[in-house]
Each structure stands twice: as C-alpha cells, then as structure tokens.
Design a protein around this motif. Structure first.
Motif, short mmCIF file in Angstrom:
data_model
loop_
_atom_site.label_atom_id
_atom_site.label_comp_id
_atom_site.label_asym_id
_atom_site.label_seq_id
_atom_site.Cartn_x
_atom_site.Cartn_y
_atom_site.Cartn_z
N SER A 61 13.75 26.10 59.38
CA SER A 61 14.11 24.36 59.21
C SER A 61 14.68 24.09 58.51
CB SER A 61 12.14 23.79 59.47
OG SER A 61 12.35 22.76 59.21
N PHE A 62 13.66 24.88 57.03
CA PHE A 62 14.61 24.64 55.81
C PHE A 62 16.12 25.30 55.76
CE2 PHE A 62 15.81 26.95 52.29
CZ PHE A 62 15.83 26.54 50.54
N CYS A 63 16.81 25.90 56.33
CA CYS A 63 18.46 26.27 56.28
C CYS A 63 18.42 25.22 57.26
CB CYS A 63 18.45 27.83 58.12
SG CYS A 63 18.10 28.71 56.46
N ASP A 64 18.42 24.43 58.37
CA ASP A 64 19.17 23.57 58.68
C ASP A 64 18.93 22.34 58.18
OD1 ASP A 64 19.50 24.78 60.76
OD2 ASP A 64 17.68 23.86 62.68
N ARG A 65 17.89 22.23 57.09
CA ARG A 65 18.15 20.88 56.42
C ARG A 65 18.88 20.59 55.40
NH1 ARG A 65 13.67 16.75 56.76
NH2 ARG A 65 14.75 16.35 54.59
N ALA A 66 18.92 22.22 54.47
CA ALA A 66 20.01 22.73 53.64
C ALA A 66 21.64 22.54 54.86
CB ALA A 66 20.09 24.14 53.38
N SER A 67 21.86 22.48 55.31
CA SER A 67 23.36 22.58 55.83
C SER A 67 23.63 21.48 56.06
CB SER A 67 23.30 23.52 57.74
OG SER A 67 22.40 24.95 57.48
N GLY A 68 22.88 20.53 56.69
CA GLY A 68 22.83 19.33 57.18
C GLY A 68 23.09 18.13 56.20
N SER A 69 22.44 18.77 54.85
CA SER A 69 22.30 18.15 53.69
C SER A 69 24.13 18.04 53.45
CB SER A 69 21.55 18.27 52.41
OG SER A 69 21.70 19.25 51.55
N LEU B 2 30.57 16.26 41.62
CA LEU B 2 29.69 17.15 44.20
C LEU B 2 29.92 17.89 44.48
CD1 LEU B 2 28.08 14.70 45.45
CD2 LEU B 2 30.04 13.77 46.54
N THR B 3 31.98 18.22 44.34
CA THR B 3 32.59 19.35 44.64
C THR B 3 32.13 20.52 44.18
OG1 THR B 3 34.14 18.01 45.02
CG2 THR B 3 34.67 20.71 45.12
N SER B 4 31.47 20.26 43.02
CA SER B 4 31.12 21.88 42.27
C SER B 4 29.67 22.31 43.27
CB SER B 4 31.05 21.56 40.47
OG SER B 4 30.24 20.75 40.14
N GLY B 5 28.62 20.68 43.16
CA GLY B 5 27.72 21.18 43.35
C GLY B 5 27.42 21.62 44.93
N ALA B 6 27.99 20.66 45.63
CA ALA B 6 28.41 21.12 47.45
C ALA B 6 28.49 22.43 47.31
CB ALA B 6 28.90 20.04 47.89
N SER B 7 30.31 22.80 47.00
CA SER B 7 30.49 23.94 47.02
C SER B 7 29.62 25.12 46.49
CB SER B 7 31.46 24.30 45.76
OG SER B 7 32.71 23.35 46.97
N ALA B 8 28.58 24.83 45.69
CA ALA B 8 27.99 25.93 45.05
C ALA B 8 26.58 25.75 45.92
CB ALA B 8 27.06 25.88 44.05
N ALA B 9 26.03 24.82 46.70
CA ALA B 9 25.03 25.42 47.70
C ALA B 9 25.45 26.03 48.83
CB ALA B 9 24.63 23.81 47.85
N ALA B 10 26.89 25.94 49.39
CA ALA B 10 27.57 25.94 50.20
C ALA B 10 27.43 27.41 50.56
CB ALA B 10 28.78 25.22 50.58
N ALA B 11 27.62 28.50 49.29
CA ALA B 11 28.09 29.30 48.84
C ALA B 11 26.45 30.21 49.30
CB ALA B 11 28.05 29.96 48.10
N ALA C 288 21.60 32.90 53.43
CA ALA C 288 20.87 32.59 53.79
C ALA C 288 20.99 32.69 55.52
CB ALA C 288 20.06 31.22 53.36
N HIS C 289 21.97 31.70 55.69
CA HIS C 289 22.74 31.64 57.12
C HIS C 289 22.75 33.84 57.60
CE1 HIS C 289 22.36 28.40 59.77
NE2 HIS C 289 22.30 27.81 58.18
N LYS C 290 24.33 34.52 56.51
CA LYS C 290 24.28 36.13 57.29
C LYS C 290 24.27 36.84 56.26
CE LYS C 290 27.38 33.30 59.55
NZ LYS C 290 27.94 33.09 61.13
N GLY C 291 24.12 37.20 54.79
CA GLY C 291 23.05 37.39 54.03
C GLY C 291 24.41 38.45 53.56
N ASN C 292 24.50 40.07 52.86
CA ASN C 292 25.29 40.15 52.45
C ASN C 292 24.58 41.94 52.57
OD1 ASN C 292 26.96 41.42 50.82
ND2 ASN C 292 28.18 39.45 49.51
#
Length: 184
Positions: free
Chosen positions: A151-159, A119-128, A133-137
């Motif tokens: 809406s997409f970013c808010d749902r992803a962040s909430g999950s 779960l940590t690996s999945g959540a950490s990868a998605a958090a990156a 998506a929020h900040k860009g590079n």
C-alpha cells in the motif's frame, strides 16, 4: 509631406497584436490541472503509511513518508508549488481580461521555470527512492521493501505520476507564455 510611407493618423501598415485570450484561458485551465497534480501528489505521499504485523505484538514495523528525507522534500516541494500555482491563478485571470499584458507574462515565465525545476528535483529524487523500494539494490545490500509494504509503495508511485504530470504542464505553460509574448 509623407515620410516613411504612412501618415501619423494612418494605422493601415501597423501590425496589430493578435488576441491572446485563447492562450490565457488555456493557461488558466492548465494551472488548475497542475494544482490538482501537485496537491494530489503532496496529499497522497503525505498520508502514505503502512504498518506490518509482526510475530510479536510489541514490535511493529511501519513505513511513513517522514522516514525518508527525500519523501519529505517531495511533499514540501509539491506543497510549495501548489501554493504558487494558486497565487498564479490571479495573474492568469488578469491575462484573460487584459490579453496584452507583457510584464506579468515575463514574471510568470520566470517563476514557472523556477517552480518546474523545483518540482522536477523533488519528483526525481522521490522516483529514485521509489525505484529502490520496488527493485532494491543487490550490490548495496538494499532489499526491495514493496513486497511487504504494498500500500505504501502504491501510494508513493501514484503520487509520482501526479507530480510528473505537473512538470509536463509547467513545460507547456512556459511555452504558452513565450508564444503569447511573441504574438504581442
């Protein structure tokens, strides 16, 4: 004739194992909380999509979780962990009834640790990815897309919040199981 200070029928010096029913009940409640976190995260991310209107009717810009393998892994990991937690509820109920069970607690510690890592690996990868998506590079020329796909970013962040809460619950579950084992 006394040997060692106690007779065969005298149990006054033998330490009795403490009851683990309270710990087992807390374990059950925490597993329910973790199920809500992981299942909610999988559903929130799995149903996140957003269409952007374009200047032409024939071109549509769409953001879905399936567009990124990291988000797909996140949804699958949360789904697998949710299923595991549902199955582990049976053992948790067994621990409420039989508070002295040791082997099943060791099994739960092992699988809880594995699921926490998964779960940590999945959540950490998605958090990156959500961070990008929020900040860009700017150095990699990746633009932030959350200004267009709110809406997409808010749902992803909430999950992600639900998933990281479940990681914390798993950490506490491992500690609780170890505590229950040490009391036996």
């Amino acid at each position: 004739m006394k040997s060692g200070g106690s007779e065969a029928g005298d149990d006054s010096n033998d330490p009795k194992p403490k009851s683990n029913r309270g710990i087992a009940f807390l374990d059950f409640i925490m597993r329910l909380v973790a199920i809500l976190g992981t299942l909610g995260s999988a559903i929130a991310m799995g149903t996140s999509n957003e269409d952007l209107p374009s200047f032409k009717q024939f071109i549509r810009f769409k953001a879905e979780y399936k567009d990124l393998p990291t988000f797909t892994f996140f949804v699958v990991a949360n789904g697998i962990v949710s299923a595991y937690l549902a199955v582990s509820l049976v053992l948790s109920i067994l621990h409420i009834v039989m508070s002295g069970a040791k082997i099943t607690r060791v099994v739960l510690i092992f699988f809880d640790t594995v699921m926490m890592a998964f779960l940590t690996s999945g959540a950490s990868a998605a958090a990156a990815i959500v961070y990008l998506a929020h900040k860009g590079n700017a150095r990699a020329n990746w633009i932030a897309i959350c200004q267009q796909y709110n809406s997409f970013c808010d749902r992803a962040s909430g999950s992600l919040v639900g998933s990281f809460i479940a990681v914390l619950v798993f950490l506490l579950l491992v500690i609780l199981s170890a505590l229950a084992l040490s009391r036996n």
